[in-house]
Design a protein around this motif. Structure first.
Motif, PDB file in Angstrom:
ATOM      1  N   VAL A 197       0.852  -1.198   0.000  1.00 50.91           N
ATOM      2  CA  VAL A 197       0.000   0.000   0.000  1.00 50.91           C
ATOM      3  C   VAL A 197       0.894   1.257   0.000  1.00 50.91           C
ATOM      4  N   LEU A 198       1.950   1.224   0.795  1.00 49.80           N
ATOM      5  CA  LEU A 198       2.827   2.399   0.880  1.00 49.80           C
ATOM      6  C   LEU A 198       3.663   2.564  -0.394  1.00 49.80           C
ATOM      7  N   THR A 199       4.030   1.426  -1.007  1.00 45.46           N
ATOM      8  CA  THR A 199       4.746   1.500  -2.300  1.00 45.46           C
ATOM      9  C   THR A 199       3.834   2.164  -3.331  1.00 45.46           C
ATOM     10  N   CYS A 200       2.557   1.759  -3.327  1.00 50.14           N
ATOM     11  CA  CYS A 200       1.602   2.358  -4.276  1.00 50.14           C
ATOM     12  C   CYS A 200       1.476   3.856  -4.000  1.00 50.14           C
ATOM     13  N   GLN A 201       1.417   4.233  -2.729  1.00 52.39           N
ATOM     14  CA  GLN A 201       1.289   5.652  -2.392  1.00 52.39           C
ATOM     15  C   GLN A 201       2.470   6.455  -2.971  1.00 52.39           C
ATOM     16  N   ARG A 202       3.683   5.893  -2.830  1.00 49.59           N
ATOM     17  CA  ARG A 202       4.865   6.612  -3.362  1.00 49.59           C
ATOM     18  C   ARG A 202       4.750   6.755  -4.875  1.00 49.59           C
ATOM     19  N   ARG A 203       4.309   5.687  -5.548  1.00 49.11           N
ATOM     20  CA  ARG A 203       4.179   5.741  -7.013  1.00 49.11           C
ATOM     21  C   ARG A 203       3.099   6.747  -7.418  1.00 49.11           C
ATOM     22  N   GLN A 204       2.023   6.798  -6.659  1.00 45.57           N
ATOM     23  CA  GLN A 204       0.954   7.765  -6.975  1.00 45.57           C
ATOM     24  C   GLN A 204       1.489   9.197  -6.870  1.00 45.57           C
ATOM     25  N   LYS A 205       2.308   9.443  -5.847  1.00 45.76           N
ATOM     26  CA  LYS A 205       2.871  10.807  -5.707  1.00 45.76           C
ATOM     27  C   LYS A 205       3.798  11.117  -6.885  1.00 45.76           C
ATOM     28  N   ASP A 206       4.599  10.121  -7.296  1.00 48.46           N
ATOM     29  CA  ASP A 206       5.504  10.347  -8.442  1.00 48.46           C
ATOM     30  C   ASP A 206       4.685  10.696  -9.690  1.00 48.46           C
ATOM     31  N   ILE A 207       3.616   9.942  -9.907  1.00 49.01           N
ATOM     32  CA  ILE A 207       2.786  10.186 -11.105  1.00 49.01           C
ATOM     33  C   ILE A 207       2.140  11.577 -11.014  1.00 49.01           C
ATOM     34  N   LEU A 208       1.615  11.895  -9.833  1.00 46.29           N
ATOM     35  CA  LEU A 208       0.909  13.178  -9.670  1.00 46.29           C
ATOM     36  C   LEU A 208       1.869  14.361  -9.768  1.00 46.29           C
ATOM     37  N   ASN A 209       3.127  14.191  -9.302  1.00 46.42           N
ATOM     38  CA  ASN A 209       4.103  15.281  -9.441  1.00 46.42           C
ATOM     39  C   ASN A 209       4.257  15.672 -10.907  1.00 46.42           C
ATOM     40  N   GLU A 210       4.190  14.682 -11.795  1.00 44.69           N
ATOM     41  CA  GLU A 210       4.306  14.969 -13.228  1.00 44.69           C
ATOM     42  C   GLU A 210       2.993  15.544 -13.768  1.00 44.69           C
ATOM     43  N   ALA A 211       1.872  14.989 -13.290  1.00 43.80           N
ATOM     44  CA  ALA A 211       0.566  15.474 -13.762  1.00 43.80           C
ATOM     45  C   ALA A 211       0.426  16.968 -13.470  1.00 43.80           C
ATOM     46  N   VAL A 212       0.838  17.368 -12.263  1.00 42.11           N
ATOM     47  CA  VAL A 212       0.688  18.768 -11.843  1.00 42.11           C
ATOM     48  C   VAL A 212       1.425  19.704 -12.813  1.00 42.11           C
ATOM     49  N   PRO A 230      -6.827   4.393   2.833  1.00 43.32           N
ATOM     50  CA  PRO A 230      -6.761   5.843   3.021  1.00 43.32           C
ATOM     51  C   PRO A 230      -5.407   6.422   2.603  1.00 43.32           C
ATOM     52  N   GLU A 231      -4.346   5.600   2.724  1.00 45.81           N
ATOM     53  CA  GLU A 231      -3.000   6.079   2.338  1.00 45.81           C
ATOM     54  C   GLU A 231      -2.969   6.464   0.863  1.00 45.81           C
ATOM     55  N   GLU A 232      -3.798   5.775   0.050  1.00 45.35           N
ATOM     56  CA  GLU A 232      -3.795   6.020  -1.401  1.00 45.35           C
ATOM     57  C   GLU A 232      -4.971   6.904  -1.823  1.00 45.35           C
ATOM     58  N   ASP A 233      -5.841   7.222  -0.882  1.00 46.58           N
ATOM     59  CA  ASP A 233      -7.051   7.984  -1.214  1.00 46.58           C
ATOM     60  C   ASP A 233      -7.039   9.355  -0.526  1.00 46.58           C
ATOM     61  N   GLU A 234      -7.657   9.435   0.655  1.00 43.40           N
ATOM     62  CA  GLU A 234      -7.720  10.745   1.341  1.00 43.40           C
ATOM     63  C   GLU A 234      -6.324  11.333   1.563  1.00 43.40           C
ATOM     64  N   GLN A 235      -5.355  10.463   1.917  1.00 45.34           N
ATOM     65  CA  GLN A 235      -4.023  11.015   2.233  1.00 45.34           C
ATOM     66  C   GLN A 235      -3.329  11.576   0.993  1.00 45.34           C
ATOM     67  N   ILE A 236      -3.624  11.008  -0.154  1.00 45.68           N
ATOM     68  CA  ILE A 236      -3.068  11.575  -1.394  1.00 45.68           C
ATOM     69  C   ILE A 236      -3.742  12.918  -1.688  1.00 45.68           C
ATOM     70  N   VAL A 237      -5.030  12.987  -1.468  1.00 43.27           N
ATOM     71  CA  VAL A 237      -5.745  14.249  -1.737  1.00 43.27           C
ATOM     72  C   VAL A 237      -5.220  15.342  -0.789  1.00 43.27           C
ATOM     73  N   SER A 238      -5.015  15.000   0.466  1.00 38.98           N
ATOM     74  CA  SER A 238      -4.465  15.985   1.415  1.00 38.98           C
ATOM     75  C   SER A 238      -3.089  16.449   0.953  1.00 38.98           C
ATOM     76  N   TRP A 239      -2.299  15.509   0.484  1.00 39.85           N
ATOM     77  CA  TRP A 239      -0.946  15.852  -0.010  1.00 39.85           C
ATOM     78  C   TRP A 239      -1.055  16.819  -1.203  1.00 39.85           C
ATOM     79  N   LEU A 240      -2.024  16.585  -2.090  1.00 41.41           N
ATOM     80  CA  LEU A 240      -2.190  17.499  -3.236  1.00 41.41           C
ATOM     81  C   LEU A 240      -2.583  18.895  -2.761  1.00 41.41           C
ATOM     82  N   VAL A 241      -3.447  18.933  -1.751  1.00 45.71           N
ATOM     83  CA  VAL A 241      -3.894  20.226  -1.213  1.00 45.71           C
ATOM     84  C   VAL A 241      -2.714  20.947  -0.552  1.00 45.71           C
ATOM     85  N   ASN A 242      -1.959  20.214   0.255  1.00 45.28           N
ATOM     86  CA  ASN A 242      -0.903  20.853   1.058  1.00 45.28           C
ATOM     87  C   ASN A 242       0.371  21.125   0.265  1.00 45.28           C
TER      88      ASN A 242
END
Ligand SMILES: C[S@@+](CC[C@H](N)C(=O)[O-])C[C@H]1O[C@@H](n2cnc3c(N)ncnc32)[C@H](O)[C@@H]1O
Length: 460
Positions: A197-212, A230-242
């Motif tokens: 789950v945490l590996t997926c979270q890191r990959r999601q952040k990498d992908i989103l850093n490029e999307a942004v 939640p690590e891949e859902d709400e916590q990713i959304v919070s990271w995008l906000v912050n």
């Protein structure tokens, strides 16, 4: 019975409480819900399916099972999709003319919906990192009759320098731990661990850093997963906000079967209740999470240089007059949709393939392009052979130069690659349909034999 990992069960018992967790585990052992979407880009006809169970909150979406063998599927009238997975693209707010990126697109369930919303105006970039999955993506986009898609097979890192601040809307349907799909794909359970789950979270952040990097100021980002984590859902959304200065937008969906995001599973930002959670026990479909966000661009005044009137660059791959005539002879017999009406000005030829690009990229751009726009066909010595994608695009309108196969047997033979004897006065290239649904080109010879032009790679 699904063998759910103990750590997984304990996690959700803690998050949801015993009662709701039991409801979740019970639902995960029930049958998954089947559903399909109808393609509004195609010429409307009466379909053979039962349309009595529409999926609430969505348009042209119904519960029910369809098969990849159905003529409706073969000709791109329907797409089989998990009902919950239909929501992210439906929430995108895409308008005709927008520039849209679907960054993790294969096999194309959400891309086809975005393409419909664009109505073939604007640009749809559909990217998929895996080569084999990109092939399926191409087939689905073609079947759907989308004419304004650039399909790329790239990593997000390779894509972002080509499209800085370019898109109005980006959909990131991220690779995830897939908890919401366990009942559909039980093999995904074998991969599961909290570390995964945490590996997926890191990959999601990498992908989103490029999307942004590719989003316009004030552009919209749709983020979705098919996991409960939640690590891949709400916590990713919070990271995008912050970290990336996004606001969470209201989806406008109010449906008791659709739950809201949990602020307490992240940083307690109350805005997280604007995100959506689909739980299998609530009866929409599989597990899904969806959030609609907007990049805060401020009221930046865009300083436009006083532009000298740009000289229209000459199309370097333009067809010769002779080539144009060969193409015109075939395609002018058909009713052309607006996206193809001035094809002779926009068409390009590369290695004898004639196409209308969805976007003209600078020559130096090094992207792995799977398809750009519509492939009209191929030039062969002194003739032009229309391509399969063109048949699917022409299927959007009523056509007269078409032969409707008389029997299911003829249809199955045609899909198999055989020639068919037909009763028709037409000669030369024709569209081929079954039950009025266009799915291919064919060529009728002098003695009424329909030569098969259904692509070898699609034959059944
Ligand atoms: C959930 S699936 C997409 C499903 C698709 N949006 C649909 O609706 O049909 C996620 C996709 O992300 C791709 N992917 C995996 N790793 C990736 C990465 N590092 N960057 C971008 N995409 C990746 C996978 O190959 C997969 O096709």
């Amino acid at each position: 019975m699904l063998k759910l990992p103990v750590e997984f069960k304990e996690k959700y018992e803690k998050l949801l409480g015993d009662k709701e967790a039991t409801a979740l585990f019970t639902a995960m052992n029930e049958e998954s819900k089947k559903a399909f979407r109808i393609n509004t880009l195609k010429n409307p006809i009466k379909l053979s399916y039962d349309l009595n169970k529409p999926i609430p909150d969505l348009r042209d979406a119904y519960y029910g099972e369809i098969s990849g063998e159905d003529p409706e599927w073969v000709s791109g009238y329907v797409y089989s999709q998990d009902p919950a997975a239909m929501f992210p693209a439906a929430l995108s707010g895409v308008k005709p003319g927008d520039r849209v990126l679907d960054l993790c697109a294969a096999p194309g369930g959400k891309t086809t919906e975005l393409g419909e919303q664009l109505e073939n105006e604007g640009l749809l970039v559909a990217n998929e990192i895996s080569g084999t999955r990109a092939k399926a993506l191409r087939e689905n986009i073609e079947r759907w009759g989308i004419s304004n898609a650039l399909i790329t097979n790239e990593s997000p890192e390779a894509l972002s320098p080509v499209f800085p601040g370019f898109f109005d809307v980006i959909l990131v349907d991220a690779p995830c731990s897939g908890e919401g799909m366990f009942r559909k794909n039980p093999e995904a359970i074998d991969y599961w661990s909290q570390d995964y789950v945490l590996t997926c979270q890191r990959r999601q952040k990498d992908i989103l850093n490029e999307a942004v990097k590719m989003l316009k100021p004030n552009g919209r980002l749709i983020y979705s997963t098919c996991t409960f984590a939640p690590e891949e859902d709400e916590q990713i959304v919070s990271w995008l906000v912050n970290e990336h200065d996004f606001s969470i937008l209201d989806t406008g969906i109010k449906d008791e079967r659709i739950s809201l995001g949990h602020p307490e599973w992240s940083d307690n930002n109350p805005e997280l209740t604007k995100t959506l959670r689909f739980w299998p026990q609530d009866g929409v479909g599989e597990g899904q999470f969806a959030a609609v966000l907007q990049k805060n661009g401020g009221n930046v005044e865009v300083v436009t240089k006083k532009s000298k009137k740009k000289k229209q660059k000459k199309n370097p791959l333009r067809l010769t007059k002779n080539e144009q005539e060969l193409v015109a002879e075939v395609i002018n017999q058909f009713n052309l949709p607006t996206s193809l009406s001035d094809w002779s000005k926009k068409a390009m030829v590369r290695n004898d393939h004639v196409f209308i690009p969805a976007i003209v990229l600078p020559e130096k751009t090094k992207l792995h392009i799977v398809n750009n726009g519509v492939e009209l066909g191929i030039l062969k010595k002194k003739r032009f052979e229309p391509g399969h994608q063109l048949a699917e695009v022409l299927g959007q309108l009523e056509q007269t130069c078409v032969v409707d196969l008389a029997t299911l047997d003829d249809y199955q033979k045609y899909l198999h690659g055989e020639t068919i004897k037909v009763q028709s006065d037409l000669r030369g290239f024709v569209l081929v349909s079954y039950s009025q649904m266009i799915f291919s080109f064919g060529k009728i010879t002098g003695n009424g034999i329909l030569k098969n032009f259904y692509p070898k790679g699609l034959r059944k």
